[in-house]
Motif scaffolding. Structure first.
Motif, PDB file in Angstrom:
ATOM      1  N   PRO A   1       0.743  -1.355  -0.042  1.00  0.00           N
ATOM      2  CA  PRO A   1       0.002   0.163   0.157  1.00  0.00           C
ATOM      3  C   PRO A   1       0.982   1.305  -0.019  1.00  0.00           C
ATOM      4  N   ALA A   2       2.114   1.188   0.541  1.00  0.00           N
ATOM      5  CA  ALA A   2       2.895   2.333   0.469  1.00  0.00           C
ATOM      6  C   ALA A   2       3.283   2.750  -0.804  1.00  0.00           C
TER       7      ALA A   2
ATOM      8  N   LEU B   1      -0.836   5.312   8.379  1.00  0.00           N
ATOM      9  CA  LEU B   1      -1.076   5.563   6.891  1.00  0.00           C
ATOM     10  C   LEU B   1      -2.329   5.903   6.370  1.00  0.00           C
TER      11      LEU B   1
ATOM     12  N   VAL C   1      -6.121   3.056  -0.919  1.00  0.00           N
ATOM     13  CA  VAL C   1      -5.062   2.834   0.056  1.00  0.00           C
ATOM     14  C   VAL C   1      -5.414   2.908   1.311  1.00  0.00           C
ATOM     15  N   GLY C   2      -6.384   4.174   1.776  1.00  0.00           N
ATOM     16  CA  GLY C   2      -6.699   4.371   3.020  1.00  0.00           C
ATOM     17  C   GLY C   2      -7.703   3.003   3.587  1.00  0.00           C
TER      18      GLY C   2
ATOM     19  N   ALA D   1      -3.186   8.995   3.924  1.00  0.00           N
ATOM     20  CA  ALA D   1      -3.790   8.715   2.810  1.00  0.00           C
ATOM     21  C   ALA D   1      -5.002   9.777   2.856  1.00  0.00           C
TER      22      ALA D   1
ATOM     23  N   ARG E   1       1.534   1.971  -3.621  1.00  0.00           N
ATOM     24  CA  ARG E   1       0.341   2.492  -4.145  1.00  0.00           C
ATOM     25  C   ARG E   1       0.183   3.858  -3.867  1.00  0.00           C
ATOM     26  N   LEU E   2       0.362   4.386  -2.719  1.00  0.00           N
ATOM     27  CA  LEU E   2       0.084   5.714  -2.032  1.00  0.00           C
ATOM     28  C   LEU E   2       1.126   6.512  -2.744  1.00  0.00           C
TER      29      LEU E   2
ATOM     30  N   ALA F   1       0.047   9.463  -5.215  1.00  0.00           N
ATOM     31  CA  ALA F   1       0.560  11.022  -4.807  1.00  0.00           C
ATOM     32  C   ALA F   1       1.021  11.746  -6.150  1.00  0.00           C
TER      33      ALA F   1
ATOM     34  N   VAL G   1      -5.941   6.757  -3.811  1.00  0.00           N
ATOM     35  CA  VAL G   1      -5.606   7.221  -2.679  1.00  0.00           C
ATOM     36  C   VAL G   1      -6.460   6.568  -1.625  1.00  0.00           C
TER      37      VAL G   1
ATOM     38  N   VAL H   1      -2.712  13.235   1.648  1.00  0.00           N
ATOM     39  CA  VAL H   1      -2.267  13.088   0.210  1.00  0.00           C
ATOM     40  C   VAL H   1      -3.102  13.830  -0.981  1.00  0.00           C
TER      41      VAL H   1
END
Length: 978
Positions: A486-487, A523, A511-512, A527, A489-490, A494, A508, A530
């Motif tokens: 997920p990091a 995280l 990811v949240g 999200a 993908r974030l 972004a 985003v 961002v």
């Protein structure tokens, strides 16, 4: 006949992510299926409010079991030109002819272009049985569940009665995100002071009467007595299976009862096709209270203990421990945690928070470790360190103690002044926040999997290389291995948001949701911040709220990154103001993040210039120096953009900024925004193009570096004389020049240049070579402000050219990157970039190094890329983008670069044919046949040559390669860094 109307707007949070889901397939049936109080009708009303054309709203009544009456009501409800029909409470006519008639009519309306959305507590069997409904959209109870950040927004923005973050998390956990539970909490605490509202959250538990009446009236009253008894007696299980229920109750109908409860949407769900089930947290809390009232406290504890013994025998140690905790049998809890405690710390303390007293948590080492993990998940790093130290002291086994030490080292590295630790991928990323992130990019080759992509992309973004970071993220293989997936993908979302991609907001949000599922509140908060990169005022306000929340929680890094998103977004829109940039700079210094401090210092310089402060020039110089010292080329571009002077010197300044930005790979739109004067500035209107003129060409750049066709560095057109340097020092220079601006690790230099020398001797020799090279460069090529062009950070080195320099390999790579980003099929400007790349490629990479292992792979890669670029230009010319002569020239250049380029030969033959030169085409065909024959292939294939359908690197005949030296043995250098 009276018809229903859509309910008016209610006091609740707009559910944008769910509205987007409903809108995904506008020509198919959409279902919102969830238990009572989940927020179905509210969501339907919000969705209807987004439709600009007429909307029909039908609330189903029991009398609609008659199909004639049901269809008549649909016709009466649907206005002329309707775009949407909402059918609410379809479960009221479940299993009747009226239900079938309504669904058939809904299907017919979707074919006519009318959107139909149905709200119901249970999925209609007809929908499951008929293939026409297979492509429908379904929003279920899990999607309707309010996440922690949505609860925070609801309390803050809608009810105007916010709670501290810990209380928000507790409220979300105890009501299970249930919409009705949140509404009931608000109604019972409305207008009360904060201490009373916090006490109300703490009181939410098994004995709370908050939701009892609602559940009894809307859920339990609809169930037969035997089902209600089944619910109460089996609520002791977190995960229900037929076998568990049958062993506990002594029956054999557990599966049928569970399936019936799920079918009725009685707050019972299964996510694996009916193998396991779970009750909603709110219902379970109510049932636990009902169990105590029915059996009495003592007997209820005995019932929990009975379930605990069954679970322990089954091997479900942690769930059994929680049953024993409800039974208050603490020795059994200690015993089970001692055997399975290592799993407790994986998710943190949340599953235990409402079950165990504080004294018990403080006595158990695994729960202390879980408490530390909980704080890490919340971003409260400083408070986690003493807990990790305490858990290490309490634990007996060495593996468990080592686990605490490793986790403590990883956490401590992110604290101000923490050690430079790289025993985990997070340590590499932390190193990239301190200084010279491009060195981390090179060193990160040692990592594998998604963590490798995350560290490389993160370091590239910190340095400002957004284009290359995006490519790394695009090539990363999606995984579910905890945080890195997920990091990544974030980060990708972004970058897309900052580039103006509106579709990135959905990524985003996803990811949240993943962060919420993984139990990573820090995280999930990030999200929420961002989206501020998109610049919308609402998103900027949300980022500010995240900053405040992080500050309250002690999440220093979360506050820093959220504030950074907002400040960066404002820099593209005339901001930020000086105070905001100054606060951001203070945060970076408090976090000991030198790279982020370089960006913040550059933002402060930009804010000072836009505010026309007297000390603006000083801030610009300070920002440039900070960026150079920290090795952050992107921040240096921002500082240069801020310092572009007004008046006659502006065009030259713009040119320098553009050249530096091209070398870094920053988005043109961002640099253009930084170069745009603030509102009210004299140059705001009618000034020169903010992007400025073209970058320096090799014949105008003061310093040029050539690696193609032979190594040469020229200063003002005069080649440097390398004879004073020894051969190995010159080889080091060539290897660093091949990777200008990129870090090369010491071990890579040793393996390339001293493969057969023992590590200690090789390291000493490298010392000497680097020292002599640095003296040579400092003498003949002084850097800006007297700084050396040869940088070192830790065990890696890089050659950094001053602004306005030109390097053929860099120009080649950047041109190909721009072409790939634009797309030849989408944007004709990509062809110009391909021409730049082909022009920059003037021969093999560093031919003087022959078949040396360290250059062969890169030489072949660049050669193939150059041949492919020429082939693409030839193909585009053949398809009308250029003249036939240009097609011939580019195809000929392709096969000159790579004689075994199959597509190049075919294009050359077709280009000659297109130019009407049959003799040249036949000559090219014979040459192609000779190549095929020399490689042992059928030369008649040349006779069928024509324009290939697609030009790519795979259209190539494998040529014979130069012999390579034997691979170097693995090396571990044991000398001090050079």
């Amino acid at each position: 006949m009276p018809t229903s109307s859509a309910p008016g707007p209610s006091q609740t949070l707009p559910r944008a992510r769910l509205i987007s889901s409903l809108d995904a397939r506008p020509r198919s049936l959409a279902l919102v299926v969830a238990p009572a109080g989940a927020g179905k009708t509210t969501l339907l009303a919000q969705y209807a409010a987004t439709v600009t054309r007429p909307v029909g709203w039908l609330r189903t009544a029991p009398s609609d079991a008659d199909p004639g009456r049901a269809l008549h009501r649909v016709d009466a409800t649907l206005p002329d030109g309707a775009a949407l029909l909402v059918v609410d409470d379809l479960h009221v006519v479940e299993g009747t002819p009226g239900e079938s008639a309504l669904l058939d009519r809904a299907l017919a309306l979707t074919r006519e272009g009318v959107r139909v959305v149905v709200g119901t507590r249970r999925t209609p069997p007809l929908v499951l049985a008929r293939h026409e409904f297979a492509d429908g959209v379904v929003v279920d109870a899990e999607q309707l569940r309010f996440r922690t950040w949505e609860v925070e927004r609801l309390l803050r923005d809608v009810y105007r009665e916010p709670l501290p973050a810990d209380d928000v998390a507790a409220l979300a956990r105890r009501v299970g995100g249930w919409a009705a539970g949140l509404t009931l909490y608000h109604l019972s605490t409305r207008g009360q002071p904060l201490p009373e509202r916090r006490r109300a959250v703490a009181a939410l538990g098994a004995r709370s009467a908050l939701s009892r009446d609602y559940l009894t009236r809307t859920v339990l009253a609809e169930l037969a007595p035997e089902l209600r008894r089944f619910l109460v007696r089996t609520c002791v299980f977190e995960v229900l299976t037929a076998q568990r229920c049958d062993r506990l109750l002594g029956g054999d109908d557990g599966q049928a009862a569970l399936e019936e409860l799920e079918r009725r949407q009685a707050f019972t769900v299964s996510h694996d096709g009916g193998r396991t089930f779970a009750y909603h947290e709110v219902l379970r809390a109510h049932l636990v209270a009902a169990l105590a009232e029915e059996l009495g406290e003592h007997a209820a504890r005995a019932w929990h203990a009975r379930a605990g013994r069954l679970l322990a025998a089954e091997g479900a140690a942690l769930e059994a421990a929680r049953c024993f905790a409800r039974a208050q049998q603490w020795p059994d809890v200690h015993r089970l945690l001692a055997t399975a405690g290592s799993d407790v710390a994986v998710r943190g303390l949340d599953p235990w928070a409402d079950l165990l007293p504080a004294w018990f948590i403080a006595e158990d080492p695994w729960l202390v470790l879980a408490d530390a993990q909980h704080r890490i998940n919340e971003g409260q790093l400083a408070s986690a360190v003493p807990l990790l130290r305490r858990a290490e002291e309490m634990l007996g086994g060495e593996p468990a103690r080592a686990r605490c030490r490793t986790l403590r080292a990883a956490v401590t590295a992110w604290l101000p002044g923490g050690p430079h630790w790289r025993g985990h991928w997070s340590g590499w990323l932390r190193a990239a926040t301190r200084r010279h992130p491009m060195l981390v990019v090179g060193e990160a080759e040692r990592l594998t999997g998604t963590a490798h992509a995350l560290v490389r992309a993160g370091a590239l973004l910190l340095a400002g290389h957004t284009g290359e970071a995006t490519r790394v993220l695009d090539q990363a293989v999606p995984t579910d291995d905890g945080l890195p997936g997920p990091a990544c993908r974030l980060l990708r979302a972004a970058a897309a948001l900052a580039g103006g991609d509106p579709a990135a907001a959905a990524a985003v949000t996803a990811v949240g949701l993943d962060a919420d599922r993984l139990g990573l509140p820090w995280l999930a908060r990030l999200a929420r911040a961002v989206p501020a990169l998109g610049g919308a005022e609402a998103d900027l306000k949300e980022a500010a709220a995240v900053v405040e929340e992080c500050d309250r929680l002690g999440d220093r890094w979360g506050a820093l990154l959220a504030a950074g998103c907002a400040a960066l977004a404002r820099s593209l829109r005339g901001g930020p103001d000086v105070a905001e940039a100054g606060r951001l700079l203070d945060r970076t210094r408090q976090a000991d993040a030198g790279v982020l401090a370089a960006w913040a210092q550059a933002l402060l310089a930009l804010a000072a210039v836009r505010a026309r402060l007297p000390e603006a020039e000083v801030e610009v110089r300070r920002a440039e120096g900070t960026a150079r010292a920290a090795g952050v080329p992107g921040a240096r571009v921002l500082a240069l953009a801020a310092g572009v002077p007004d008046g006659p010197g502006r065009p030259a300044g713009l040119s320098a900024v553009r050249a530096a930005a091209e070398q870094v790979g920053l988005p043109r739109a961002a640099v253009a925004a930084w170069l745009t004067p603030a509102a009210g500035h004299p140059d705001r209107q009618g000034g020169p193009d903010p992007w400025g003129p073209a970058p320096p060409a090799p014949d105008t750049a003061p310093l040029t570096v050539r690696c193609f066709g032979g190594f040469q560095i020229c200063l003002h057109g005069e080649p440097l004389n390398w004879s004073p340097l020894r051969p190995r020092a010159r080889a080091v220079a060539r290897m660093l020049a091949m990777h200008v601006g990129r870090a090369v690790h010491r071990d890579r230099l040793l393996d390339a240049l001293w493969p057969d020398t023992d590590p200690a001797t090789a390291t000493r020799t490298l010392h000497v070579a680097l020292s002599s090279l640095r003296r040579f460069l400092d003498t003949h090529l002084p850097g800006e402000d007297g700084e050396s062009l040869l940088y070192r950070d830790g065990d890696a080195y890089l050659l950094a050219l001053p602004t306005g320099s030109w390097c053929d390999v860099t120009e080649f790579r950047l041109a190909l990157q721009r072409a790939a980003r634009l797309g030849v099929a989408r944007d004709p400007r990509a062809l110009d970039d391909l021409r730049v790349a082909v022009a920059a490629y003037t021969g093999e990479l560093l031919p003087e190094d022959g078949p040396a292992e360290w250059v062969v792979v890169e030489r072949e890669t660049l050669r193939r890329q150059a041949a492919d670029a020429a082939a693409q230009l030839a193909e585009a010319a053949l398809r009308g983008a250029d003249t036939a002569e240009r097609a011939v020239a580019m195809a000929a250049r392709c096969v000159e670069i790579d004689p075994c380029h199959d597509a190049g030969w075919r294009l050359l033959i077709a280009a000659h044919d297109g130019a009407g030169n049959a003799a040249a085409a036949e000559h090219a065909r014979r040459r192609y046949a000779d190549v095929l024959a020399s490689l042992g292939l059928d030369p008649s294939l040349a006779d069928a040559a024509g324009v290939p359908a697609l030009v790519n690197a795979d259209r190539r005949i494998p040529p014979p390669r130069s012999p390579r030296t034997a691979p170097a043995r693995p090396r571990t250098s044991n000398g001090p860094p050079a």
